[in-house]
Design a protein around this motif. Structure first.
Motif, PDB file in Angstrom:
ATOM      1  N   ILE A 180       0.856  -1.193   0.000  1.00  0.00           N
ATOM      2  CA  ILE A 180       0.000   0.000   0.000  1.00  0.00           C
ATOM      3  C   ILE A 180       0.893   1.244   0.000  1.00  0.00           C
ATOM      4  O   ILE A 180       1.820   1.349   0.797  1.00  0.00           O
ATOM      5  CB  ILE A 180      -0.929   0.014   1.237  1.00  0.00           C
ATOM      6  N   PRO A 210      -4.305   0.935  18.630  1.00  0.00           N
ATOM      7  CA  PRO A 210      -5.731   0.645  18.796  1.00  0.00           C
ATOM      8  C   PRO A 210      -6.179  -0.577  17.997  1.00  0.00           C
ATOM      9  O   PRO A 210      -5.480  -1.018  17.078  1.00  0.00           O
ATOM     10  CB  PRO A 210      -6.410   1.910  18.273  1.00  0.00           C
ATOM     11  N   THR A 211      -7.320  -1.086  18.353  1.00  0.00           N
ATOM     12  CA  THR A 211      -7.852  -2.268  17.677  1.00  0.00           C
ATOM     13  C   THR A 211      -8.026  -2.010  16.173  1.00  0.00           C
ATOM     14  O   THR A 211      -8.411  -0.914  15.763  1.00  0.00           O
ATOM     15  CB  THR A 211      -9.194  -2.690  18.327  1.00  0.00           C
ATOM     16  N   GLY A 212      -7.666  -3.020  15.383  1.00  0.00           N
ATOM     17  CA  GLY A 212      -7.847  -2.907  13.931  1.00  0.00           C
ATOM     18  C   GLY A 212      -6.799  -2.047  13.238  1.00  0.00           C
ATOM     19  O   GLY A 212      -6.901  -1.781  12.043  1.00  0.00           O
ATOM     20  N   ALA A 213      -5.755  -1.630  13.977  1.00  0.00           N
ATOM     21  CA  ALA A 213      -4.734  -0.771  13.353  1.00  0.00           C
ATOM     22  C   ALA A 213      -3.778  -1.588  12.488  1.00  0.00           C
ATOM     23  O   ALA A 213      -2.978  -1.029  11.744  1.00  0.00           O
ATOM     24  CB  ALA A 213      -3.951  -0.018  14.419  1.00  0.00           C
ATOM     25  N   GLY A 214      -3.851  -2.916  12.597  1.00  0.00           N
ATOM     26  CA  GLY A 214      -3.021  -3.757  11.736  1.00  0.00           C
ATOM     27  C   GLY A 214      -1.871  -4.443  12.449  1.00  0.00           C
ATOM     28  O   GLY A 214      -0.911  -4.865  11.807  1.00  0.00           O
ATOM     29  N   LYS A 215      -1.974  -4.609  13.772  1.00  0.00           N
ATOM     30  CA  LYS A 215      -0.868  -5.206  14.541  1.00  0.00           C
ATOM     31  C   LYS A 215      -0.661  -6.671  14.149  1.00  0.00           C
ATOM     32  O   LYS A 215       0.453  -7.102  13.879  1.00  0.00           O
ATOM     33  CB  LYS A 215      -1.147  -5.110  16.057  1.00  0.00           C
ATOM     34  N   SER A 216      -1.770  -7.432  14.123  1.00  0.00           N
ATOM     35  CA  SER A 216      -1.641  -8.863  13.826  1.00  0.00           C
ATOM     36  C   SER A 216      -1.112  -9.053  12.409  1.00  0.00           C
ATOM     37  O   SER A 216      -0.266  -9.905  12.155  1.00  0.00           O
ATOM     38  CB  SER A 216      -2.999  -9.551  13.947  1.00  0.00           C
ATOM     39  N   ARG A 217      -1.628  -8.244  11.516  1.00  0.00           N
ATOM     40  CA  ARG A 217      -1.190  -8.372  10.134  1.00  0.00           C
ATOM     41  C   ARG A 217       0.293  -8.058   9.993  1.00  0.00           C
ATOM     42  O   ARG A 217       1.037  -8.766   9.321  1.00  0.00           O
ATOM     43  CB  ARG A 217      -2.030  -7.409   9.299  1.00  0.00           C
ATOM     44  N   ASP A 283      -0.826 -12.151  21.053  1.00  0.00           N
ATOM     45  CA  ASP A 283      -1.683 -10.993  20.840  1.00  0.00           C
ATOM     46  C   ASP A 283      -2.429 -10.712  22.138  1.00  0.00           C
ATOM     47  O   ASP A 283      -2.691 -11.636  22.909  1.00  0.00           O
ATOM     48  CB  ASP A 283      -2.663 -11.321  19.701  1.00  0.00           C
ATOM     49  N   GLU A 284      -2.784  -9.462  22.354  1.00  0.00           N
ATOM     50  CA  GLU A 284      -3.495  -9.053  23.581  1.00  0.00           C
ATOM     51  C   GLU A 284      -2.737  -9.548  24.807  1.00  0.00           C
ATOM     52  O   GLU A 284      -3.330 -10.119  25.728  1.00  0.00           O
ATOM     53  CB  GLU A 284      -4.919  -9.632  23.632  1.00  0.00           C
ATOM     54  N   ASN A 325      -3.573  -3.577  22.767  1.00  0.00           N
ATOM     55  CA  ASN A 325      -4.191  -2.257  22.598  1.00  0.00           C
ATOM     56  C   ASN A 325      -4.434  -1.607  23.956  1.00  0.00           C
ATOM     57  O   ASN A 325      -5.104  -0.604  24.069  1.00  0.00           O
ATOM     58  CB  ASN A 325      -5.469  -2.320  21.753  1.00  0.00           C
ATOM     59  N   PHE A 368      -6.303   0.129  -2.368  1.00  0.00           N
ATOM     60  CA  PHE A 368      -5.787  -1.213  -2.109  1.00  0.00           C
ATOM     61  C   PHE A 368      -6.932  -2.203  -1.913  1.00  0.00           C
ATOM     62  O   PHE A 368      -6.954  -3.284  -2.505  1.00  0.00           O
ATOM     63  CB  PHE A 368      -4.901  -1.182  -0.860  1.00  0.00           C
ATOM     64  N   GLU A 369      -7.929  -1.801  -1.120  1.00  0.00           N
ATOM     65  CA  GLU A 369      -9.062  -2.702  -0.856  1.00  0.00           C
ATOM     66  C   GLU A 369      -9.847  -2.977  -2.141  1.00  0.00           C
ATOM     67  O   GLU A 369     -10.277  -4.102  -2.389  1.00  0.00           O
ATOM     68  CB  GLU A 369      -9.999  -2.092   0.193  1.00  0.00           C
ATOM     69  N   PHE A 406      -8.961  -0.308  10.441  1.00  0.00           N
ATOM     70  CA  PHE A 406      -9.111  -0.987   9.149  1.00  0.00           C
ATOM     71  C   PHE A 406     -10.313  -1.917   9.122  1.00  0.00           C
ATOM     72  O   PHE A 406     -10.878  -2.170   8.058  1.00  0.00           O
ATOM     73  CB  PHE A 406      -7.846  -1.745   8.785  1.00  0.00           C
TER      74      PHE A 406
HETATM   75  N1  LIG Z   1      -2.759  -1.492   6.157  1.00  0.00           N
HETATM   76  C1  LIG Z   1      -3.907  -2.148   6.027  1.00  0.00           C
HETATM   77  N2  LIG Z   1      -4.694  -1.930   4.975  1.00  0.00           N
HETATM   78  C2  LIG Z   1      -5.849  -2.575   4.822  1.00  0.00           C
HETATM   79  N3  LIG Z   1      -6.318  -3.475   5.675  1.00  0.00           N
HETATM   80  C3  LIG Z   1      -5.570  -3.726   6.737  1.00  0.00           C
HETATM   81  C4  LIG Z   1      -4.332  -3.077   6.982  1.00  0.00           C
HETATM   82  N4  LIG Z   1      -3.818  -3.528   8.120  1.00  0.00           N
HETATM   83  C5  LIG Z   1      -4.700  -4.405   8.582  1.00  0.00           C
HETATM   84  N5  LIG Z   1      -5.732  -4.524   7.747  1.00  0.00           N
HETATM   85  C6  LIG Z   1      -6.898  -5.393   7.902  1.00  0.00           C
HETATM   86  O1  LIG Z   1      -7.643  -4.869   8.988  1.00  0.00           O
HETATM   87  C7  LIG Z   1      -8.110  -5.909   9.822  1.00  0.00           C
HETATM   88  C8  LIG Z   1      -7.559  -5.716  11.220  1.00  0.00           C
HETATM   89  O2  LIG Z   1      -6.153  -5.859  11.213  1.00  0.00           O
HETATM   90  P1  LIG Z   1      -5.390  -6.595  12.393  1.00  0.00           P
HETATM   91  O3  LIG Z   1      -6.136  -7.794  12.817  1.00  0.00           O
HETATM   92  O4  LIG Z   1      -3.967  -6.751  11.980  1.00  0.00           O
HETATM   93  O5  LIG Z   1      -5.516  -5.450  13.511  1.00  0.00           O
HETATM   94  P2  LIG Z   1      -5.043  -5.476  15.044  1.00  0.00           P
HETATM   95  O6  LIG Z   1      -4.343  -4.190  15.267  1.00  0.00           O
HETATM   96  O7  LIG Z   1      -4.297  -6.712  15.286  1.00  0.00           O
HETATM   97  O8  LIG Z   1      -6.424  -5.477  15.820  1.00  0.00           O
HETATM   98  P3  LIG Z   1      -6.773  -6.087  17.294  1.00  0.00           P
HETATM   99  O9  LIG Z   1      -6.117  -5.182  18.288  1.00  0.00           O
HETATM  100  O10 LIG Z   1      -8.242  -5.982  17.352  1.00  0.00           O
HETATM  101  O11 LIG Z   1      -6.257  -7.480  17.323  1.00  0.00           O
HETATM  102  C9  LIG Z   1      -7.651  -7.208   9.191  1.00  0.00           C
HETATM  103  O12 LIG Z   1      -8.710  -7.694   8.406  1.00  0.00           O
HETATM  104  C10 LIG Z   1      -6.478  -6.784   8.314  1.00  0.00           C
HETATM  105  O13 LIG Z   1      -6.334  -7.640   7.209  1.00  0.00           O
END
Ligand SMILES: Nc1ncnc2c1ncn2[C@@H]1O[C@H](COP(=O)(O)OP(=O)(O)OP(=O)(O)O)[C@@H](O)[C@H]1O
Ligand SMILES: [Mg+2]
Length: 540
Positions: A180, A210-217, A283-284, A325, A368-369, A406
């Protein structure tokens, strides 16, 4: 300029041809046989036990190139394959050599072990040998003089190698960002730093945000990059600590022996062992109990730990990545997270910003999406011009909170794509979607306020009005701590720990009970509050 060669005697190649040595290509002698390479002096480095061969090479050079003076110098290497020894002896040699301005130095890298060749390269590159590399070869016929090449590490060819390195770095950074094209400077700087750490360190990495910021990814991408670069051989083992409770948590992580507890009918390996040689992604991590934290600390520090019910320690060498988070420093202050564990896991600490902090990245993420969906559906997915503009305008406005980052963005795009005609998102889809998002986020704020204002949840508004701000702030904090404890005794211990140590108070839970009574609050009310809170989180 006078040319001076410094090179090791080739104990195999310079010895070739017992009876017909003039027909064989011997690198040190052949280097002096090129008509267009006039060598003034040749420093022939060798071990004392090779002196006979060195003398022969010296006299052969005198025969083919009388103007070259050969100086035999003894360097004793206990082990010519030992990097440290070779490097330090060559470094000493470079320090003792009197290099002068009007001589050109050529470091012969064809002879010697690979280690001497590499060390010569490194010392030349670093400027300790102020010269160029001389590479000689046997040519097609394997007869002298063969070929030679002078390599100037400062010149353009080397630049192109450096450029390849920098292109590779750009590729790696792009890989970590899933391709991206993000524009937010802070985020881009953060990812470049993570790229360096990924390739250079195997120490613990903590990904906060924060949640969904992309940490796991990101944790997965780090693993993939390390694997591609052969930095790691094992597996990527991911576990969400919020799903681990009680005995089960210990056994999932550390494994157990058959019969260690009721229900342990088989030996279990545990995730720490499964991650041996790879990456363990916890995680967490803020949700992990104190007992597990203690065992984990030892396993990270010493790489050894005891499975439940076993008296035999197990070794596992894993790299740890953690995700959270929560504010773990705050958790430490509340006594829910070990300070020493935090210090260990945050060696590399990175905080991923939420989507709202990177408005300039919303557009590239939308692109990207859309690409991802187009690939999945096998046909192009797009926005109409005005729909895209309306959606993006809203997405970067203060009205859009993107609280699940995300996840919110991706879900929102997925909904619009599904509802659109012919995979072209128009105003018809964008308008209700914006309304839906606004409604969702409004409801969330209401729930959060209800949960967080603990005083209001346990005492009436009328009573609240009679309290001084001082008491209200204190009560709010006491309630927050009580909510995190299983019972009044635990809460009392944490609240009055210092006086307990000094033995100035004997019964801490009684002291807490009396404090709460002043506001008419019972432990039951706190239990109720905890249940409401848990329910609200589940419904989120
Ligand atoms: N840079 C990005 N662009 C688009 N989608 C993304 C991006 N990073 C993560 N995602 C998507 O967003 C969703 C949440 O990402 P992820 O699980 O990595 O977040 P997280 O920070 O680990 O959240 P949590 O704290 O809830 O575990 C996933 O579906 C992931 O594929
Ligand atoms: Mg996650």
């Amino acid at each position: 300029m006078k040319k001076v060669v410094i090179g090791f005697l080739g104990t195999v190649l310079d010895r070739r041809g017992k009876t017909n040595r003039w027909e064989k290509w011997r690198p040190s002698v052949a280097a002096c046989q090129h008509e267009d390479l006039l060598i003034e002096r040749f420093h022939l480095l060798c071990a004392r036990r090779e002196s006979a061969l060195a003398e022969q090479v010296k006299s052969d050079i005198a025969a083919v190139s009388p103007e070259t003076s050969v100086i035999i110098e003894y360097i004793e290497l206990k082990n010519p394959w030992d990097f440290e020894e070779v490097f330090s002896k060559l470094l000493d040699y470079s320090h003792s050599y009197k290099f002068i301005e009007d001589e050109e130095y050529l470091l012969h890298i064809t002879t010697g072990t690979h280690v001497t060749q590499i060390c010569t390269f490194l010392l030349t590159e670093a400027g300790f040998f102020p010269g160029k590399l001389l590479q000689t070869g046997p040519g097609r016929q394997d007869t002298p003089p063969g070929s030679y090449e002078i390599i100037d590490l400062d010149l353009s060819r080397y630049d192109s190698i450096a450029r390849r390195f920098s292109e590779q770095t750009t590729d790696d950074i792009s890989f970590l960002k899933s391709g991206i094209k993000t524009r937010n400077q802070h985020f881009n700087r953060l990812i470049s730093e993570i790229e360096k750490v990924t390739l250079r360190s195997d120490m613990p990495i903590m990904l906060a945000g924060p949640t969904g910021a992309g940490k796991s990814r990101l944790a997965r991408q780090i693993f993939e990059l390390r694997r591609q670069r052969n930095k790691i051989k094992g597996k990527f083992i991911e576990v969400n600590c919020a799903t681990l409770h009680g005995d089960m948590a210990m056994s999932v992580l550390f494994g157990h022996k058959k019969g260690a507890f009721t229900g342990a009918s088989e030996n279990r390996e545990g995730l720490l062992k499964a991650a041996d040689g790879g990456i363990l992604f916890l995680d967490e991590i803020g949700e992990l109990g104190l007992d597990e934290q203690a065992m984990l600390l030892r396993a990270i520090e010493e790489k050894w730990y005891l499975p439940i019910g076993s008296d035999k320690e197990i070794h596992s060498n894993f790299q740890l990545i953690t995700g959270t988070n929560k504010d773990l420093r705050h958790e430490c202050r509340l006594g829910r997270f070990r300070q020493d564990l935090l210090a260990r896991i945050k060696l590399w600490e990175f905080r991923l910003p939420g989507l709202k902090e990177r408005p300039e990245d919303i557009a590239p993420n939308i692109d990207f999406e859309l690409q991802q969906h187009s690939k999945q559906l096998g046909k192009p997915v797009s926005f109409s011009c005005e729909a895209r503009e309306a959606y993006t305008r809203f997405a970067v406005s203060h009205e859009a909170s993107w609280s699940a980052n995300f996840r919110d963005l991706n879900n929102s795009l997925a909904r619009m794509i599904t509802l659109s005609e012919g995979n072209r998102i128009g105003h018809k889809e964008v308008k209700p979607e914006i309304e839906k998002l606004k409604r969702e986020w409004r409801e969330e704020i209401n729930t959060e306020n209800n949960i967080d204002n603990l005083c209001e949840s346990v005492i009436s508004n009328a009573q609240l009005d009679t309290l001084d701000l001082f008491d209200r702030i204190q009560l709010e904090k006491v309630l927050e701590l009580c909510k995190s404890c299983d019972n009044m005794a635990e809460a009392g211990r944490k609240l009055f720990n210092n006086s307990l140590q000094k033995k100035s108070s004997t019964n801490d839970s009684d002291r807490l009970r009396k404090y709460l009574q002043r506001f008419g609050i019972t432990w039951k009310a706190i239990e109720l509050l905890k249940r409401q809170h848990a329910g609200a989180i589940k419904n989120k």
